[in-house]
Design an enzyme around this catalytic site. Structure first.
Site, mmCIF file in Angstrom:
data_model
loop_
_atom_site.group_PDB
_atom_site.id
_atom_site.type_symbol
_atom_site.label_atom_id
_atom_site.label_comp_id
_atom_site.label_asym_id
_atom_site.label_seq_id
_atom_site.Cartn_x
_atom_site.Cartn_y
_atom_site.Cartn_z
ATOM 1 N N GLY D 176 0.730 -1.119 -0.247
ATOM 2 C CA GLY D 176 -0.030 0.059 0.105
ATOM 3 C C GLY D 176 0.895 1.141 0.090
ATOM 4 O O GLY D 176 2.018 1.293 0.259
ATOM 5 N N CYS D 177 0.196 2.316 -0.322
ATOM 6 C CA CYS D 177 0.959 3.538 -0.417
ATOM 7 C C CYS D 177 1.652 4.060 0.954
ATOM 8 O O CYS D 177 2.776 4.350 1.276
ATOM 9 C CB CYS D 177 0.083 4.684 -1.071
ATOM 10 S SG CYS D 177 -1.426 4.917 -0.517
ATOM 11 N N TYR D 178 0.447 4.307 1.987
ATOM 12 C CA TYR D 178 1.203 4.569 3.208
ATOM 13 C C TYR D 178 2.186 3.396 3.664
ATOM 14 O O TYR D 178 2.980 3.886 4.114
ATOM 15 C CB TYR D 178 -0.012 4.658 4.151
ATOM 16 C CG TYR D 178 -1.016 5.605 4.139
ATOM 17 C CD1 TYR D 178 -0.747 6.857 4.440
ATOM 18 C CD2 TYR D 178 -2.328 5.195 3.902
ATOM 19 C CE1 TYR D 178 -1.603 7.893 4.024
ATOM 20 C CE2 TYR D 178 -3.234 6.452 3.663
ATOM 21 C CZ TYR D 178 -2.770 7.600 4.011
ATOM 22 O OH TYR D 178 -3.748 8.786 4.011
ATOM 23 N N THR D 180 4.400 1.793 2.209
ATOM 24 C CA THR D 180 5.608 2.100 1.450
ATOM 25 C C THR D 180 6.399 3.327 2.045
ATOM 26 O O THR D 180 7.387 3.150 2.329
ATOM 27 C CB THR D 180 5.269 2.261 0.119
ATOM 28 O OG1 THR D 180 4.659 1.220 -0.551
ATOM 29 C CG2 THR D 180 6.712 2.581 -0.801
ATOM 30 N N SER D 181 5.399 4.197 2.269
ATOM 31 C CA SER D 181 6.054 5.653 2.718
ATOM 32 C C SER D 181 6.665 5.373 4.177
ATOM 33 O O SER D 181 7.569 6.117 4.758
ATOM 34 C CB SER D 181 5.172 6.735 2.774
ATOM 35 O OG SER D 181 4.093 6.626 3.675
#
EC number: 1.2.1.38
Lengths: 373, 373, 373, 373
Positions: D176-178, D180-181
């Site tokens: 997911g994007c979160y 990953t960050s």
């Protein structure tokens, strides 16, 4: 191979280098200088050239920022490497440069370009060499032209119209963003006599990046967001440039109504053009003429009936989308044209022109599709 | 007293209630129903009426949201109190209502309004009663009009033009946002014969709130931000409404070119109008005529020569700013008009109209200055 | 009367003027000077005071813009009248002024305020008098304090906390926007010992107007739109101000983690506060304590369980919305607080303070609901 | 060659294809299917693959849009050619497909992927195969997992951490994007024991495109622009995914505080992470460890002391920028991480993973620099 974005056969001519000229390629790239690289159009050249296999950026100049790493000025390019530091234009070693993009402010460009060694091919993104008539230049830009001889040599860089002249030019005057958005749709229609020269009304809308990167109160986020306004009503400097091109197309003097508007968006430009059709000409005639005119062009695309282009459809790309609509007033048509003002309206078209000048395939480095959303 | 914003003497007539009518005031407020309160225009009525001393919102309807607190639908109004819960329109006790704002969707309004008790004064914000010719309505709105008798009684609510008729009206058809922005500048110029009826070209730009609050992909943030586009080219439904008004002004049929554009901003509307002046008429004549026409109007302001209005200058306020410019084409003029589409283009003008209808000073509740930045 | 927005009974004390003081009203308004009116907080004072019945703006100063009409500087106020022209602060006739809002830049304020006649009541929106400890001031603001005696007299203007002292103050130091958004939720919780003083982490997000109206590249539309970033990490100047207030509340020194973020929006501020609860304290305890603490306050509203405040719910209004949530880490809570940085975070709270100082009902001129959308 | 953006030597391992596998190249491209291509992540795959020399998009599926040209769904891709029309997933001829990106909604993916022929290499962008523990999946996603056997085979696709496993995987669960960050900066720090596992607080900010393209009122332009808000406080579905990864890194169970915020921007994500350092660890230790860890990685870049990353520095690009700062509270650090949620947070990382899986140089098709402004 991935998706081919080259849907059209580009005329073979554009891929033939002038006889006298070197051939550049990935193994033997042209060495490129970008003068005035600390503004948005300079940066946009760097961004686009980062993917250009045959051009190698070897010089970046910026007077007030000389000595800095480019990523000090544009931190988002910290991820790009082999980007040279900024130097002063007086410190450039021209022997090791093949071509230059000149992104200096209007009026500062003339003397610098006049002083360059003649082996340098130049695409100038300023307005300094766009107007053939130096008295018109003086009238609209507020000062005598300082390089009138060089002006005579300059070729106007609306690629799809003047490609043959561009090929052998030493100095190309890259068109303004508004003039690009207006001339691409209207030039062929005037040239063919399909629309009348009177009562051409152009209502244009531009993103804020057209105003550049200098700190001005009028372009603060708080002053621009969530609102729009006209500006330069009846007196925007791009007006004589548009009229010069449309007059060439029509073969007679054209005077237009042109009103630019500032939009709350960083990039993008739309010109909504209200025109009168010649006798017995139909909307389909207009659209079909444009389709035929641009069928072999990669970067100009005429939409089918009923489709409306958005500026967001070309964000970050070198494309120009055009659509033609019947007006409710009989005999009139509405022609809509969208570009990204920093790409096809500036740095993208500049690279397209240098590709043509240096005999590199015209689309090289320019096939990025729009960034959406 | 703070800053007086009432810079102009409003005609005394507007402050005299019709003989037959009750007088409303802070101590005896009118009881107001808002039908269809769950959309943006309904909510905007609530916001503005929160500061209206003589009107008391006692009924809010919303079919699908009935039973909910209004702040469940518009959480920013959790700070307002005495806001009634939403009910179904069928559950309204009309005996305890003096007047209604009708914010229902187009086409759903006719039967509801035809069924209301006749003591209710109504300002209808839908398009249902704006077009005098019910066959034109049927053509543009796709269905037979269901209350043609009531249509005959409706008064068109462009306050500054039809104030006298509005005063005694039972049903006022509140103008559309585009028609308001176009008619306020052009009606007086056509009426005085200062501009020609042919070749009127209107390029309008609107904020997204004009599309309402229904979930549609085309109005998602991601689809709207950082880009613009034309829409409804040659066929927007506000066109016949504008033409009806301009034809009234000119005394002959007017057909215009009208192209709306969607802007990446929530509120605001600009119409850039390109017109031809009559023989021997000057730009100063146009401007001076508008200045004279509106000198006693609080909400219409004509800017002096050279000043350009921004939509952000009227954000959240009921003002209309107008400016007149010479065009580069001789004999033509550019007339720019900006409003907040939700205020002067909808709920603000609706309140202005009800103020007139109920004999309350016309500016009551409407003196908020623009929110900037 | 329209919607009553005064949902809470304000403590009667706040409506009693100090014995020695004049009583101001719509018929005998206080004469107000705004020093430094050409910035956003000055302008916001003008906007809000345009609807204040007991305050009359009679003086506006702006050194570089002196002589201009205010609408030359803020064209959206062309629709307001009786707005005085800008003059230099040295030209103010203080005999005809009762009170002043001082909107001058940090560090320029001290000497000007020290030189004012003592009958002038002042609300200072700069940071110059917020820090009790002048050595802390010198450390964070880079220079010795030039009016340390006046500093001793200044009252910190967080209205809901220091109202009693504000009532009789001659000089009120209006809180910063971040400190307001953080202290309103956390002060009562620390004061009651419900949360611990260690490990308070505040992640704040601010609209761009907090940066003011000066032209700086970093705040151009093109540099701010469609992106976010932290700034002033670990060293923002509002940090000592927040710590001073929270230390007062806790009765011991508090050191916090505070990171501000720049948002692509003109107005609005959110502080997301991550705190540890004291032993045996529950989320409900926190929420209930805040509800009780603020139940009589008009401008602070604690949301019920599960509701999330948005900055857009307070845009243009003087409200502070607070919500309390359980954290996934046991023993921790998340406290969210939103304000409009220009209203409750600056000019709105300044007017609230002057209302208290001059014995005018505290909500006067401040009951506008949020502008949404 | 133009600017080299490959500033780092990618580990040679990543360029060695597994023994059993075909070699793909510009002359023999892999045939790629994109399932669920009508959403933003599907479209972003198409955009990026338009410049990928070794992958050829031959199949696009979209159940409700089947039969349409892709440019009917995403008009900005009218300029791309050789893009296949949309078909139903049931109509795919899998014999002519080498690999697939699965961009279907959460919960719809499991059965489809379980039914695919085993020669198809798959990168799944949904959440369906990210959580190893199917009971955790059931708890957070509200339903039993329908392909638990396939789940055991799935490799988690955080490329820089799990590259070796990805190389031979048949099914990669794209993060997911979160997650990953957050994981890219914190995984190495936890793994090395430089930060503590308790009191990790993550305040994340996301652009609107993370919400997808479905029409929902909450994501209308008018509901999102010019404001921010937290959402999913304490219960966002990405929380267990982040905790799974960080627990792996730490070797013990980690429970974090995680609060996402919706930003008024289409793309971009920042996670501001507040962490406690282990005993005797310094800020420089943290930074230097990350620098060392990522020195050979093309897409993760650790900024030098004092530089602050912006989300706009990675807009449209596959880069992750990380910066480390001292906190004002002794012993704490602030770690900031930015990505483009649609690129490194979704489709870019998916392509990076498939490059690894198919033995293509990992950066292929992903070297676009950020689009700024």
């Amino acid at each position: 191979m991935g998706l081919s974005c080259r849907k059209k056969t580009t005329s073979t001519a554009s891929q033939v280098a002038p006889a006298s000229q070197k051939t550049y390629s990935a193994t033997k790239p042209a060495r490129i200088a970008i003068l005035g690289a600390s503004g948005y159009t300079g940066e946009e050249c760097v961004r686009l050239l980062a993917q250009h296999p045959a051009f190698n950026v070897t010089v970046l100049t910026g007077e007030s920022q000389a000595g800095k790493a480019f990523s000090d000025v544009f931190p988002h390019l910290v991820t790009a490497t082999d980007v040279p530091n900024l130097i002063k234009v007086g410190d450039v070693d021209w022997d090791n440069v093949d071509a230059a993009f000149c992104c200096l402010p209007h009026a500062t460009t003339q003397e610098i370009l006049a002083s360059l060694p003649t082996h340098i091919r130049v695409v100038d993104l300023s307005a300094d060499f766009r107007l053939r008539d130096v008295s018109t230049y003086a009238e609209w830009y507020g000062g005598e032209h300082k390089a009138p001889e060089l002006q005579k040599e300059a070729v106007y860089g609306l690629t799809e119209v003047y490609r043959n002249d561009i090929r052998s030019a030493r100095l190309v005057a890259n068109p303004g963003c508004y003039p690009t958005s207006v001339q691409l749709p209207l030039y062929p229609l005037l040239e063919a006599g399909l629309i009348l020269t009177d009562d051409i009304i152009v209502d244009s809308k531009s993103g804020v990046s057209g105003a550049g990167r200098s700190a001005k109160q009028a372009f603060l986020y708080t002053e621009v967001a969530e609102g729009i306004n006209s500006y330069g009503v009846s007196k925007h400097r791009h007006m004589p440039e548009i009229e010069q091109g449309l007059s060439d197309a029509a073969g007679s003097e054209v005077r237009i109504s042109f009103t630019p508007h500032l939009m709350p968006m960083s990039r993008g430009m739309q010109s909504t053009c209200y025109v009168k059709m010649a006798n017995n000409v139909t909307i389909d005639d207009l659209r079909q003429h444009l389709v035929n005119r641009y069928k072999d062009e990669t970067f100009v695309h005429v939409l089918p009936e009923g489709q409306i282009p958005h500026t967001r459809h070309v964000r970050g790309s070198n494309y120009n989308l055009i659509a033609v609509f019947a007006d409710r007033i009989p005999g009139r048509a509405i022609v809509i044209s969208v570009i990204d003002n920093l790409v096809k309206g500036a740095s993208g078209q500049a690279i397209q022109n240098l590709n043509v000048m240096l005999g590199v395939p015209e689309e090289t480095g320019l096939m990025q599709q729009a960034l959406f959303p």
